[in-house]
Design a protein around this motif. Structure first.
Motif, mmCIF file in Angstrom:
data_model
loop_
_atom_site.group_PDB
_atom_site.id
_atom_site.type_symbol
_atom_site.label_atom_id
_atom_site.label_comp_id
_atom_site.label_asym_id
_atom_site.label_seq_id
_atom_site.Cartn_x
_atom_site.Cartn_y
_atom_site.Cartn_z
ATOM 1 N N ALA A 62 -2.748 6.068 -4.833
ATOM 2 C CA ALA A 62 -2.698 5.653 -6.002
ATOM 3 C C ALA A 62 -2.503 4.210 -6.184
ATOM 4 O O ALA A 62 -2.902 3.137 -6.873
ATOM 5 C CB ALA A 62 -2.112 6.442 -7.105
ATOM 6 N N GLU A 63 -1.098 3.844 -5.371
ATOM 7 C CA GLU A 63 -0.484 2.703 -5.383
ATOM 8 C C GLU A 63 -1.720 1.604 -4.876
ATOM 9 O O GLU A 63 -1.353 0.468 -5.093
ATOM 10 C CB GLU A 63 0.702 2.920 -4.742
ATOM 11 N N LYS A 64 -2.249 1.993 -3.867
ATOM 12 C CA LYS A 64 -2.880 1.213 -3.185
ATOM 13 C C LYS A 64 -4.412 1.020 -3.559
ATOM 14 O O LYS A 64 -5.253 0.415 -3.288
ATOM 15 C CB LYS A 64 -3.061 1.566 -1.692
ATOM 16 N N GLN A 65 -4.658 1.820 -4.798
ATOM 17 C CA GLN A 65 -5.821 1.717 -5.539
ATOM 18 C C GLN A 65 -6.806 2.263 -4.760
ATOM 19 O O GLN A 65 -8.009 1.843 -4.453
ATOM 20 C CB GLN A 65 -6.186 0.249 -6.045
ATOM 21 N N LEU A 66 -6.812 3.202 -3.895
ATOM 22 C CA LEU A 66 -7.790 3.951 -3.050
ATOM 23 C C LEU A 66 -8.150 5.140 -3.424
ATOM 24 O O LEU A 66 -9.120 5.831 -2.858
ATOM 25 C CB LEU A 66 -7.052 4.394 -1.696
ATOM 26 N N LEU A 67 -8.016 5.610 -4.738
ATOM 27 C CA LEU A 67 -8.468 6.737 -5.265
ATOM 28 C C LEU A 67 -9.917 6.297 -5.885
ATOM 29 O O LEU A 67 -10.316 5.302 -6.132
ATOM 30 C CB LEU A 67 -7.527 7.450 -6.491
ATOM 31 N N LEU A 68 -10.669 7.516 -6.216
ATOM 32 C CA LEU A 68 -11.941 7.351 -6.959
ATOM 33 C C LEU A 68 -11.514 6.822 -8.353
ATOM 34 O O LEU A 68 -10.658 7.039 -8.971
ATOM 35 C CB LEU A 68 -12.618 8.494 -6.974
ATOM 36 N N PRO A 69 -12.804 6.105 -8.746
ATOM 37 C CA PRO A 69 -12.584 5.659 -10.143
ATOM 38 C C PRO A 69 -12.297 6.862 -11.283
ATOM 39 O O PRO A 69 -12.376 7.705 -11.141
ATOM 40 C CB PRO A 69 -13.853 5.042 -10.578
ATOM 41 N N ASN A 70 -11.572 6.304 -12.481
ATOM 42 C CA ASN A 70 -10.891 7.047 -13.539
ATOM 43 C C ASN A 70 -10.458 8.502 -12.995
ATOM 44 O O ASN A 70 -10.823 9.602 -13.278
ATOM 45 C CB ASN A 70 -12.258 7.625 -14.363
ATOM 46 N N PRO A 71 -9.321 8.309 -11.920
ATOM 47 C CA PRO A 71 -8.572 9.521 -11.585
ATOM 48 C C PRO A 71 -7.759 10.066 -12.671
ATOM 49 O O PRO A 71 -7.083 9.443 -13.374
ATOM 50 C CB PRO A 71 -7.929 8.973 -10.436
ATOM 51 N N TYR A 93 -0.213 3.225 -12.291
ATOM 52 C CA TYR A 93 -0.962 2.912 -11.254
ATOM 53 C C TYR A 93 -2.624 3.130 -11.626
ATOM 54 O O TYR A 93 -3.518 2.870 -11.224
ATOM 55 C CB TYR A 93 -0.815 3.717 -9.913
ATOM 56 N N GLY A 94 -2.646 3.797 -12.853
ATOM 57 C CA GLY A 94 -4.089 3.876 -13.388
ATOM 58 C C GLY A 94 -4.466 5.538 -13.375
ATOM 59 O O GLY A 94 -5.567 5.696 -13.428
ATOM 60 N N LYS A 124 7.177 13.079 -0.840
ATOM 61 C CA LYS A 124 7.028 12.628 0.533
ATOM 62 C C LYS A 124 5.805 12.399 1.186
ATOM 63 O O LYS A 124 4.981 13.109 0.759
ATOM 64 C CB LYS A 124 8.210 13.263 1.482
ATOM 65 N N PRO A 125 5.656 11.331 1.984
ATOM 66 C CA PRO A 125 4.483 11.252 2.742
ATOM 67 C C PRO A 125 3.739 12.243 3.254
ATOM 68 O O PRO A 125 2.681 12.525 3.652
ATOM 69 C CB PRO A 125 4.608 9.888 3.505
ATOM 70 N N SER A 126 4.563 13.194 3.810
ATOM 71 C CA SER A 126 4.205 14.457 4.565
ATOM 72 C C SER A 126 3.379 15.430 3.721
ATOM 73 O O SER A 126 2.618 16.103 4.127
ATOM 74 C CB SER A 126 5.392 15.018 5.371
ATOM 75 N N SER A 127 3.567 15.104 2.610
ATOM 76 C CA SER A 127 3.008 16.167 1.555
ATOM 77 C C SER A 127 1.771 15.505 0.870
ATOM 78 O O SER A 127 1.407 14.338 0.931
ATOM 79 C CB SER A 127 3.723 16.418 0.398
ATOM 80 N N GLU A 128 0.820 16.337 0.539
ATOM 81 C CA GLU A 128 -0.522 15.828 -0.109
ATOM 82 C C GLU A 128 -0.213 15.057 -1.287
ATOM 83 O O GLU A 128 -0.744 14.017 -1.466
ATOM 84 C CB GLU A 128 -1.435 16.916 -0.343
ATOM 85 N N LEU A 129 0.810 15.443 -2.322
ATOM 86 C CA LEU A 129 1.017 14.920 -3.418
ATOM 87 C C LEU A 129 1.635 13.507 -3.162
ATOM 88 O O LEU A 129 1.296 12.383 -3.679
ATOM 89 C CB LEU A 129 1.907 15.456 -4.398
ATOM 90 N N GLY A 130 2.414 13.440 -2.073
ATOM 91 C CA GLY A 130 3.050 12.001 -1.646
ATOM 92 C C GLY A 130 1.994 11.382 -1.076
ATOM 93 O O GLY A 130 2.134 9.827 -1.425
ATOM 94 N N ARG A 131 1.091 11.668 -0.411
ATOM 95 C CA ARG A 131 -0.159 10.793 -0.087
ATOM 96 C C ARG A 131 -0.915 10.428 -1.238
ATOM 97 O O ARG A 131 -1.351 9.270 -1.135
ATOM 98 C CB ARG A 131 -0.808 11.692 1.071
ATOM 99 N N PHE A 132 -1.020 11.238 -2.184
ATOM 100 C CA PHE A 132 -1.808 10.999 -3.252
ATOM 101 C C PHE A 132 -1.321 9.831 -4.042
ATOM 102 O O PHE A 132 -2.056 8.832 -4.463
ATOM 103 C CB PHE A 132 -1.934 12.071 -4.341
#
Length: 286
Positions: A85-94, A122-123, A73-81
């Protein structure tokens, strides 16, 4: 499939951005060594693979259930992760580093399996340290890998169901004994500052966390702010679940009715069941 086997352009180890995942289900586990153990194992794995260690990227969900997919769920850190990832906001090569599949999920197979492979699409590479199972884009089409993952998720969920079945019968017995005035080992439902002593006459005693709680209460009774209390605890090197105290964690601890010895469990209320750290009047003042 390992990073070296994939058909995508090869990536240097130093170019990877590992996101260590740390999770435990119960609130009591937060005070144990599970956080430290998972973190240290991920750190060693990064060193072994030549990946940079970036503690600020840790995905930490302590006291969050994976059986009911609360960690998705979005309330958890994994959910936000996952959202990042879906929005391609993570650092490269996650790459998400996880101790084993049941740390990732104990939810129903379709939810657990679907979420995992959605991350991969999602990469995001996923490393389960147990068995050195490394997943990367393209592995979702490998029948052997998919079967192994499904088997792991199925085993994890059935294990949780089996534990819940036996725990339910045990809890019913313990609640009956508590209603009769007997001291019972409630396990994770015990206050973290109290230990159960099994013997001819079972009893409860304060453990090594007593001094921390008494200091916190003393500072609160003196009118110190939550920020000042957390700063004092951190300044003395007293950690909280492997990290630092904050105003919120101090507030939650001071609001715990177990401080006055009360036990609320499964819709049962046992006033004064545990050794009290505070009186009713003292708690009201705090």
């Amino acid at each position: 499939m390992s990073p070296q086997d994939q058909t995508y352009p090869p990536r240097k180890p130093e170019d990877m951005n590992p996101y260590p995942m740390v999770r435990c289900s119960s609130k009591r586990q937060r005070f144990g060594d599970t956080d430290t153990r998972q973190t240290e194992n991920a750190k060693l794995e990064c060193a072994r693979r030549g990946w940079p260690w970036k503690p600020e990227l840790i995905v930490r969900d302590l006291g969050v259930s994976a059986y009911h997919a609360m960690n998705f769920k979005p309330s958890s850190e994994l959910g936000r992760f996952i959202e990042a990832a879906e929005k391609q906001l993570l650092l490269p090569n996650p790459v998400l580093i996880c101790e084993n599949p049941d740390r990732f999920s104990r939810a129903q197979i379709d939810n657990a399996d679907g979420t995992l492979w959605r991350l991969v699409r999602y990469g995001v590479d996923v490393l389960f340290m147990s068995g050195s199972l490394y997943l990367t884009r393209g592995d979702e089409n490998d029948a052997a890998t998919r079967t192994r993952i499904i088997w792991e998720f199925d085993r994890s969920r059935k294990e949780s169901q089996r534990k819940a079945f036996f725990a339910g019968a045990t809890m019913t017995r313990k609640l009956r004994e508590a209603s009769e005035g007997r001291k019972v080992d409630f396990g994770t439902h015990l206050p973290v500052w109290i230990d159960f002593n099994k013997g001819p006459i079972p009893s409860y005693t304060f453990n090594e966390r007593e001094d921390t709680l008494r200091l916190m209460v003393k500072l609160a009774m003196a009118g110190e702010s939550l920020f000042r209390i957390s700063r004092e605890l951190n300044g003395r090197g007293i950690g909280f679940r492997g990290g630092m105290w904050t105003g919120d964690t101090v507030l939650n601890m001071l609001h715990n009715t177990k401080l006055i010895g009360d036990l609320h469990l499964c819709e049962h209320h046992f006033p004064g069941y545990f050794p009290a750290m505070l009186t009713q009047i003292g708690r009201a003042h705090v």
